[in-house]
Design a protein around this motif. Structure first.
Motif, PDB file in Angstrom:
ATOM      1  N   ALA A 281       0.837  -1.211   0.000  1.00  7.84           N
ATOM      2  CA  ALA A 281       0.000   0.000   0.000  1.00  7.84           C
ATOM      3  C   ALA A 281       0.868   1.256   0.000  1.00  7.84           C
ATOM      4  N   ASP A 282       1.901   1.278   0.851  1.00  8.89           N
ATOM      5  CA  ASP A 282       2.773   2.448   0.902  1.00  8.89           C
ATOM      6  C   ASP A 282       3.544   2.626  -0.406  1.00  8.89           C
ATOM      7  N   ARG A 283       3.959   1.471  -0.960  1.00 15.19           N
ATOM      8  CA  ARG A 283       4.711   1.528  -2.217  1.00 15.19           C
ATOM      9  C   ARG A 283       3.839   2.115  -3.329  1.00 15.19           C
ATOM     10  N   ILE A 284       2.595   1.675  -3.348  1.00 10.08           N
ATOM     11  CA  ILE A 284       1.675   2.182  -4.381  1.00 10.08           C
ATOM     12  C   ILE A 284       1.454   3.674  -4.194  1.00 10.08           C
ATOM     13  N   LEU A 285       1.301   4.100  -2.954  1.00 13.09           N
ATOM     14  CA  LEU A 285       1.104   5.533  -2.693  1.00 13.09           C
ATOM     15  C   LEU A 285       2.299   6.333  -3.214  1.00 13.09           C
ATOM     16  N   PHE A 286       3.492   5.828  -2.910  1.00 17.70           N
ATOM     17  CA  PHE A 286       4.710   6.533  -3.330  1.00 17.70           C
ATOM     18  C   PHE A 286       4.785   6.643  -4.857  1.00 17.70           C
ATOM     19  N   VAL A 287       4.583   5.495  -5.496  1.00 17.28           N
ATOM     20  CA  VAL A 287       4.729   5.475  -6.961  1.00 17.28           C
ATOM     21  C   VAL A 287       3.648   6.334  -7.615  1.00 17.28           C
ATOM     22  N   ARG A 288       2.433   6.248  -7.094  1.00 17.29           N
ATOM     23  CA  ARG A 288       1.346   7.023  -7.718  1.00 17.29           C
ATOM     24  C   ARG A 288       1.556   8.514  -7.478  1.00 17.29           C
ATOM     25  N   LYS A 289       2.143   8.851  -6.341  1.00 20.11           N
ATOM     26  CA  LYS A 289       2.353  10.279  -6.044  1.00 20.11           C
ATOM     27  C   LYS A 289       3.524  10.848  -6.846  1.00 20.11           C
ATOM     28  N   PHE A 290       4.644  10.138  -6.851  1.00 13.80           N
ATOM     29  CA  PHE A 290       5.850  10.723  -7.435  1.00 13.80           C
ATOM     30  C   PHE A 290       6.179  10.243  -8.847  1.00 13.80           C
ATOM     31  N   TRP A 291       5.533   9.173  -9.259  1.00 17.31           N
ATOM     32  CA  TRP A 291       5.809   8.715 -10.623  1.00 17.31           C
ATOM     33  C   TRP A 291       4.647   9.071 -11.554  1.00 17.31           C
ATOM     34  N   PHE A 292       3.420   8.805 -11.048  1.00 19.35           N
ATOM     35  CA  PHE A 292       2.246   9.133 -11.866  1.00 19.35           C
ATOM     36  C   PHE A 292       1.726  10.539 -11.569  1.00 19.35           C
ATOM     37  N   PHE A 293       2.262  11.163 -10.523  1.00 15.88           N
ATOM     38  CA  PHE A 293       1.857  12.514 -10.118  1.00 15.88           C
ATOM     39  C   PHE A 293       0.374  12.614  -9.791  1.00 15.88           C
ATOM     40  N   ASP A 294      -0.164  11.594  -9.153  1.00 18.44           N
ATOM     41  CA  ASP A 294      -1.561  11.679  -8.717  1.00 18.44           C
ATOM     42  C   ASP A 294      -1.700  12.761  -7.661  1.00 18.44           C
ATOM     43  N   THR A 295      -2.853  13.399  -7.635  1.00 23.85           N
ATOM     44  CA  THR A 295      -3.104  14.391  -6.582  1.00 23.85           C
ATOM     45  C   THR A 295      -3.534  13.641  -5.320  1.00 23.85           C
ATOM     46  N   TYR A 296      -3.534  14.362  -4.197  1.00 29.41           N
ATOM     47  CA  TYR A 296      -3.958  13.718  -2.952  1.00 29.41           C
ATOM     48  C   TYR A 296      -5.423  13.278  -3.057  1.00 29.41           C
ATOM     49  N   GLU A 297      -6.209  14.058  -3.771  1.00 27.79           N
ATOM     50  CA  GLU A 297      -7.626  13.717  -3.920  1.00 27.79           C
ATOM     51  C   GLU A 297      -7.771  12.410  -4.702  1.00 27.79           C
ATOM     52  N   GLU A 298      -6.971  12.271  -5.750  1.00 26.24           N
ATOM     53  CA  GLU A 298      -7.032  11.032  -6.548  1.00 26.24           C
ATOM     54  C   GLU A 298      -6.587   9.838  -5.703  1.00 26.24           C
ATOM     55  N   LEU A 299      -5.517  10.087  -4.921  1.00 25.32           N
ATOM     56  CA  LEU A 299      -5.024   8.997  -4.070  1.00 25.32           C
ATOM     57  C   LEU A 299      -6.067   8.605  -3.039  1.00 25.32           C
ATOM     58  N   SER A 300      -6.759   9.601  -2.526  1.00 27.17           N
ATOM     59  CA  SER A 300      -7.789   9.342  -1.525  1.00 27.17           C
ATOM     60  C   SER A 300      -8.896   8.480  -2.126  1.00 27.17           C
ATOM     61  N   GLU A 301      -9.209   8.776  -3.375  1.00 32.40           N
ATOM     62  CA  GLU A 301     -10.271   8.020  -4.055  1.00 32.40           C
ATOM     63  C   GLU A 301      -9.896   6.547  -4.221  1.00 32.40           C
ATOM     64  N   ILE A 302      -8.652   6.309  -4.617  1.00 30.39           N
ATOM     65  CA  ILE A 302      -8.288   4.907  -4.856  1.00 30.39           C
ATOM     66  C   ILE A 302      -7.982   4.144  -3.568  1.00 30.39           C
ATOM     67  N   SER A 303      -7.578   4.879  -2.530  1.00 27.90           N
ATOM     68  CA  SER A 303      -7.163   4.171  -1.311  1.00 27.90           C
ATOM     69  C   SER A 303      -8.226   4.159  -0.223  1.00 27.90           C
ATOM     70  N   GLY A 304      -9.173   5.082  -0.328  1.00 26.82           N
ATOM     71  CA  GLY A 304     -10.190   5.186   0.726  1.00 26.82           C
ATOM     72  C   GLY A 304      -9.640   5.826   1.988  1.00 26.82           C
ATOM     73  N   ILE A 305      -8.476   6.465   1.871  1.00 23.55           N
ATOM     74  CA  ILE A 305      -7.873   7.134   3.036  1.00 23.55           C
ATOM     75  C   ILE A 305      -8.112   8.637   2.912  1.00 23.55           C
ATOM     76  N   LYS A 306      -8.367   9.280   4.044  1.00 33.41           N
ATOM     77  CA  LYS A 306      -8.631  10.719   4.012  1.00 33.41           C
ATOM     78  C   LYS A 306      -7.392  11.479   3.548  1.00 33.41           C
ATOM     79  N   VAL A 307      -7.649  12.621   2.911  1.00 38.95           N
ATOM     80  CA  VAL A 307      -6.539  13.403   2.349  1.00 38.95           C
ATOM     81  C   VAL A 307      -5.510  13.776   3.434  1.00 38.95           C
TER      82      VAL A 307
END
Lengths: 186, 264
Positions: free
Chosen positions: A135-161
């Motif tokens: 889960a942490d690895r996916i967050l890292f890669v999506r944030k810094f490699w795919f440049f997902d926004t926190y809102e997008e990450l929140s949507e896919i992970s179900g975690i609050k911004v």
């Protein structure tokens, strides 16, 4: 269209390959380029250059997975473009949001300037990513490699911004410490 | 550049990580697993046995917080906050009057606008000044006709604070500076709509036109007369914009006119 089919079209030197590639990954490529360059015009140019790069390298290459191959080229081209643009307007306040997000890592006095050193950092990051939970690895890669926004990450992970921000901040701190131990970061 | 180098470096991360992050199923699986782990750990903490065995002790620690300590921390925090705002204000030479800061909840917004970027650009001609100043949100700009007619060139145009505009001009033979202080105008937001020009008059002093303008129903909370007399705004060579209260507590139009005539 499946990646395999697209590769076959490239091997057959069919221009349909480019259309299929753009249909499948064009949106993602534009998003990544835009996050780096913050300019639609430059991003479109970089993405188009990247299609050409894929055309020129496939064949002989047979990339698998095609998506990461394509996006990596887009990222390289975008970063090159950003570097040239920054060099032109040195001190012009060209920082992007994404760059600010990762503003922590490499010490100024030890800035890696050659590809070997860069590869060393890449290897360190790869090793670091293996130590993380999926889960942490996916967050890292999506944030810094795919440049997902926190809102997008929140949507896919179900975690609050807010929770995500502190989580990613902790991962960044761990990476900083990890790189420090290997003499990379300041 | 250091961030750029980092972005270059992580560009080459292994495909397996990229594929993993891009695969919806694996993403879902990873986060489900994370949630399940957390749920399980919470459940273990609250489990009791039906046979009446003692409830397993929670590993969570409870911290008792003393109200006095909490109060002390709050007071220290407030003091530190006030101190830091004060130090910052002093450092940036910010005058913390009402119009320069606003408080929303716990946040203090200090309005500081620098127009450094304008200096790098091609400077406007004096005839464009009114438009430039109005763009900054300053309404009803009145500049001496002589500046507008003769196409003076603006050599410096800066607004260190939102409420002040300093303009330096030259016409090749001579230079002058104009300072517009509209802080009084902005102080009472409710008055903005009613701040009409009541009367305006120009006098020629030593061959220089000075315009005196009085605005209707605008509060003046410091003595502009005193500032003029002690020379604080004596550099206002061309334009004086006076604001007078209707109750006449502050400077009157006639007084302003008299002061304008004495400017050298």
């Amino acid at each position: 269209m499946e990646d395999k089919k697209i590769i076959e079209l490239f091997f057959a030197r069919s221009e349909k390959a480019l259309t299929a590639l753009a249909d499948k990954y064009g949106k993602l490529c534009m998003k990544v380029a835009l996050q780096i360059l913050h300019s639609r015009e430059d991003s479109e140019e970089c993405v188009n250059d990247s299609y050409l790069d894929v055309w020129n390298t496939v064949p002989p290459k047979e990339p698998d997975p095609l998506m990461s191959y394509m996006v990596k080229i887009v990222r390289y081209n975008s970063l090159d473009c950003l570097e040239h643009r920054s060099a032109k307007k040195r001190g012009g306040g060209e920082a992007t949001v994404s760059l600010e997000d990762v503003a922590l890592f490499i010490g100024e006095s030890e800035t890696p300037e050659d590809i070997v050193e860069r590869q060393f950092i890449t290897d360190c990051v790869n090793d670091f990513l293996r130590t993380l939970t999926p889960a942490d690895r996916i967050l890292f890669v999506r944030k810094f490699w795919f440049f997902d926004t926190y809102e997008e990450l929140s949507e896919i992970s179900g975690i609050k911004v807010g929770t995500l921000k502190s989580k990613i901040s902790r991962i960044k701190e761990s990476l900083r410490a990890y790189l420090c131990e290997r003499g990379v970061a300041a | 550049m250091k961030d750029l180098e980092f972005l270059y470096a992580i560009n080459g991360i292994d495909d397996e990580f990229i594929t993993e992050a891009a695969d919806d199923e694996r993403v879902k699986e990873a986060f489900c697993a994370e949630w399940t782990e957390e749920d399980e750990s919470e459940q273990t903490e609250s489990d009791t046995t039906e046979e009446g065995k003692p409830k397993r002790k929670s590993t969570k620690r409870t911290h008792k917080v003393s109200f006095k300590k909490l109060l002390l921390v709050a007071v220290i925090s407030i003091l530190l906050f006030a101190l830091s705002v004060g130090v910052l204000a002093k450092y940036f030479d910010i005058n913390l009057r009402d119009e320069l800061y606003q408080i929303f909840g716990n946040d203090v917004f200090i309005k500081v606008e620098e127009f450094g970027s304008m200096i790098e650009q091609e400077m406007p001609k004096s005839s464009d000044l009114v438009v430039e100043i109005e763009k900054m949100g300053i309404p009803k700009v009145i500049l001496p006709e002589v500046l507008l007619e003769e196409e003076w060139l603006v050599t410096d145009f800066a607004s260190p604070f939102e409420s002040k505009v300093n303009i330096s001009l030259t016409n090749g033979k001579m230079a002058c500076s104009v300072k517009i202080n509209h802080s009084i105008y902005l102080e009472k937001a409710g008055y903005i709509g009613r701040a009409d020009v009541k009367r305006t008059e120009s006098v020629i002093v030593n061959g220089i036109e000075v315009i005196v303008t009085e605005y209707r129903a605008v509060s003046l909370d410091y003595a502009i007369k005193e500032k003029l007399e002690n020379g604080a705004i004596s550099e206002v060579a061309y334009t004086l914009i006076f604001y007078a209260e209707e109750d006449g507590q502050n400077i009157t139009f006639e007084e302003a006119l008299e002061i304008a005539k004495t400017i050298k």
